[in-house]
Design an enzyme around this catalytic site. Sequence first.
Site, short mmCIF file in Angstrom:
data_model
loop_
_atom_site.label_atom_id
_atom_site.label_comp_id
_atom_site.label_asym_id
_atom_site.label_seq_id
_atom_site.Cartn_x
_atom_site.Cartn_y
_atom_site.Cartn_z
N HIS A 73 40.04 38.06 38.96
CA HIS A 73 40.18 36.62 39.15
C HIS A 73 39.28 35.87 38.16
O HIS A 73 38.23 35.36 38.52
CB HIS A 73 39.85 36.23 40.60
CG HIS A 73 40.90 36.64 41.57
ND1 HIS A 73 40.76 37.72 42.41
CD2 HIS A 73 42.12 36.11 41.86
CE1 HIS A 73 41.83 37.86 43.16
NE2 HIS A 73 42.68 36.89 42.85
N ASN A 74 39.74 35.81 36.92
CA ASN A 74 38.98 35.19 35.85
C ASN A 74 39.91 34.33 35.00
O ASN A 74 41.03 34.02 35.40
CB ASN A 74 38.28 36.26 35.02
CG ASN A 74 39.25 37.35 34.58
OD1 ASN A 74 40.43 37.11 34.37
ND2 ASN A 74 38.73 38.58 34.45
N LEU A 119 41.49 35.07 32.34
CA LEU A 119 42.70 35.80 31.96
C LEU A 119 43.80 35.63 33.01
O LEU A 119 44.96 35.38 32.68
CB LEU A 119 42.39 37.28 31.77
CG LEU A 119 42.07 37.77 30.36
CD1 LEU A 119 41.59 39.20 30.42
CD2 LEU A 119 43.28 37.64 29.47
N HIS A 120 43.42 35.77 34.26
CA HIS A 120 44.39 35.61 35.35
C HIS A 120 44.92 34.18 35.40
O HIS A 120 46.12 33.96 35.60
CB HIS A 120 43.74 35.98 36.68
CG HIS A 120 44.58 35.67 37.88
ND1 HIS A 120 45.76 36.33 38.16
CD2 HIS A 120 44.42 34.75 38.88
CE1 HIS A 120 46.28 35.85 39.28
NE2 HIS A 120 45.48 34.87 39.73
N GLN A 177 50.60 50.13 45.58
CA GLN A 177 51.40 49.30 44.67
C GLN A 177 52.88 49.35 45.02
O GLN A 177 53.58 48.35 44.89
CB GLN A 177 51.18 49.77 43.22
CG GLN A 177 49.80 49.46 42.69
CD GLN A 177 49.48 47.97 42.80
OE1 GLN A 177 50.18 47.12 42.28
NE2 GLN A 177 48.40 47.66 43.51
#
EC number: 3.1.4.-
Length: 639
Positions: A341-342, A344-345, A540
């Site tokens: 959660h940065n 990039l996201h 996943q």
Amino acid sequence: MYPLLGRCISRRSPCACVAVASPPDRRAVKDDSALAAAPAPGPTPAPAGRNGQLAKQGSLTIVRRSSGRARGRPPPGDEALDEVDMATDSLPPVDTPDACDKAALRLRCLLRQLEKGQVAAEVLQQNLMYATRVLEAVFIDETKDAGGCSAEADSPSASPHSRRAAAAGASAAASSSAAAPVQRRRLRTPVWARRLADDDDELSEVQPDAVPHEVREWLASTFTRQLATTRRSTDEKPKFRTVAHAIRAGIFVDRIYRRVNSSALMSFPPEVVKVLKTLDDWSFDIFGLSEAAQQQPVKFLGYDLINRYGIIHKFKVPPATLEAFLSRVEEGYCRYRNPYHNNLHAADVSHAVHYMLCQTGLMNWLTDLEIFATLVAALIHDFEHTGTTNNFHVMSGTDTALLYNDRAVLENHHVSAAFRLMRDDDCNILQSLTRDEFREFRALVIDTVLATDMSFHFQQLKTMRGLLSLAEPTVDKSKALSLVLHCCDIAHPAKRWELHQRWTALLLEEFFRQGDRERDLGLPFSPLCDRNNTLVAESQIGFIEFIVEPSLAVCSDMMETVLGPIMAGCKTDSAAGSIAEEGGPPVEHQTRRYTIKKPWSACLAENKRIWKEQAAKDAEARAQQQQQAEEATATTAEE
């Protein structure tokens, strides 16, 4: 809606006109003598507001007065222009006739200084901004004919959405059941690829007869009020050469404003330009963009998207303010150094939202303000994320959980912190919105960001399925955009395998770090947070089958439902769901449902297949380990 210059001089007449913005209850037109004796008309200027605090003004009144030349005052010469003080501190309010005179004089001074090459950039920007505000204070109310079409729809400067909205209104009012043609919205040329052109087509092609009929009639009733006793034959078109000159001048000054803004647009490194050329691909390489942008993907991608949709020009967003806002948003995403959660996201989700808006045609269903709010919501939807889940905040009793009473803890913080950021003057990208626009923008951003709370997931899908199951479904835009953002937030399993695999590793590392903190605090492990007992492939597969696939399926159905009526009047490619080029085969009146392109379907199927193969290998490896452990235990027992 045409921009009008406050004072315009006709080539055929020495008479000048002044356009005065006044409230709806003060539309009386004064003759020359009354104007000369009376104080300057117009409302008391409202103080400049922030974030929509400036309310809209009233309608436009056009009055006549003798020109300065007729009164013996020739236009200032070159020497007089050189002596004009170009400071903007003591200028009159923008909605008064004096402001029109000041703006016209300063434009002449600027042209004079530009010829001599002596104008400072700051002086040029301040005076052009003042002239632009004068033009914005003078406006024409939309008028509608019997068919419901707006005068704005016929304007050569009308936005694609305005024309589309007017066409939709005319279609609804017509007795015929045939669908009206719909013009598809086109994005602006990216800032990194656009060169300033000599777009003089509007200046050269605007003729008096090009003024829409409704505008012409409305101007005739005010501009020639003192000759109202002489009735004009109904088939005679009023000649407004002066109005045409005013329109030309307004377009000219508006283009100056755009060029000044364009000259101040942020520059893009060549490496970033190369990556952004593939921005319209579903599996866009956000990692490549981050590397090219020196770990600033939000700054460059956010700036490019807001410019492509024309937001900078439409809502008068200062380029420097937008750059500062995006830089601060990027810093907030990097505060806790989260693996997933940065920034990039945030950039990845913003790209996915762009794809949903542009490549599916959803932007044709939205207003410019709704597109603006959706893009900003995507950019800030995880602003200042702590790298832990809502459940962790609640279980550990953090201050954030106490502040928001354990309800959508992180999502409430994301949107609240973002609006606090936009209160700073340097980052206030909403400074030009009216009060109503600001309220609509804020409400939509809050709704869409709060809807990214995963605890609302199943209720959100259930509600949308219920709406779509109706005979005549009516989809609320807030719910629709909330579902779009939510789907984009969880869409990395729907990208190609290389990207999805990388995102999965980053997300699991963030989960494992939370699990380590939970172990240290004596809290039970949250799901998927125990790094020693998490089944990656199986998790996943379940995430794809039970969360991502159903979400994208409902989202696709929703977009096809709302876009079907819009695209029915367009020439479409029924196989791909895209707009066909001019001259293509017409759409047959048939029951086939409009469909959008779904590149995520193939990616989901491929990724699920790979995960199932990996799950089989993992299961076999675990079986072997268990067998070896049992054999070792048996050997120890024998000894």
